[in-house]
Design an enzyme around this catalytic site. Sequence first.
Site, short mmCIF file in Angstrom:
data_model
loop_
_atom_site.label_atom_id
_atom_site.label_comp_id
_atom_site.label_asym_id
_atom_site.label_seq_id
_atom_site.Cartn_x
_atom_site.Cartn_y
_atom_site.Cartn_z
N HIS A 1 -8.06 -5.01 -1.03
CA HIS A 1 -6.89 -4.33 -0.49
C HIS A 1 -6.55 -4.90 0.88
O HIS A 1 -7.43 -5.25 1.67
CB HIS A 1 -7.16 -2.83 -0.38
N ASP B 1 -9.79 -3.98 -5.34
CA ASP B 1 -9.04 -2.92 -4.67
C ASP B 1 -9.12 -1.67 -5.55
O ASP B 1 -8.80 -1.73 -6.73
CB ASP B 1 -7.58 -3.36 -4.52
N SER C 1 0.84 -1.20 0.00
CA SER C 1 0.00 0.00 0.00
C SER C 1 0.88 1.25 0.00
O SER C 1 1.72 1.41 -0.87
CB SER C 1 -0.95 -0.05 1.19
#
Length: 334
Positions: A302, A272, A174
Amino acid sequence: MSANPLPTPGMSAQPLDPQVAQLLDLIARAKRPPIHALDVFDAKVAYEKSAPILDVSPPPVHTVENLHVTARDGHQIPVRLYAPREPSWTDPQPLLVYFHGGGFTVGSINSHDALCRRLALDGECLVLSADYRLAPEWRFPTAANDAFDVMQWAFDEATRVGADPSRIVLGGDSAGGTLAAACAIEARDRGLAPVLQLLIYAGTCARQDTPSHRALADGYLLTAEMIDWFFSQYLSRPEDRDDWRFAPLDGGGDGADVRGCCPAWIAVAGYDPLHDEGVAYVRKLQAAGVPATLADYPTMIHDFFKMGRFVKAVAGAYADAAGALRAAFAPGEA
């Protein structure tokens, strides 16, 4: 009417993994306020408390050592070194420098402890996990500068900690993936030679306007509101979005020049919002002549790498990432 309507742009053509769907339902039923609805301090605490609930139990490794790296402004950046076997200066181990996710606002070396242990064991390497400074106390570009400083330290001090300076990977998930991608560009400019950038659902674009951002704005854990909240904590000025250290895909107009960067392994999840920018970054690297592998997990969301306790399919993704690490570390693969 067609029996097979066209898929929604930005939406995975495959259904959610059943265990992921069940997990999302459980989260919805709990009716706890999302991170972005909390005070920043409370959000940081909530994230730390929730992280071990979904993740696998931290597996034992040979040693764990807490160290510090001195940043350019004198700040002591906490780092944690994981060793899957006894360090040996006559037989140095490869090294993964890892940056945790959390929207530049939450997360820590503690929230990603199990993940780093797994990568150390399965990737057969040392892992150096960095506790870079977070927003809103520290805004852009502090996190990027801290990441650069940790990276430089890793290359400078590799031999001292039992690592092989010719076999170093830069990785993160991320926001940490954003930092790892920026580090790969910075490494090229500094004359450093990492053998791989391991990017797990990394943010790469300046503005969140891709089809996947639009189609998956709500309902899949990471929401548009949450992304906006994270970036409002981190960025001080609108023009910060156009800096390649925040947006290696398209920051700075035409974007950062990625020619000559190290090879990449990039994981994306079908549900995501960040999916499309991960795919686009693979294409950008490939167009620049950089070997880049896309690992697409069309039924995942995600942050799924940290959901192994509830989602069995996560084990396969770990095996893929570990395989990419071992291949990059193998003689003649760099």
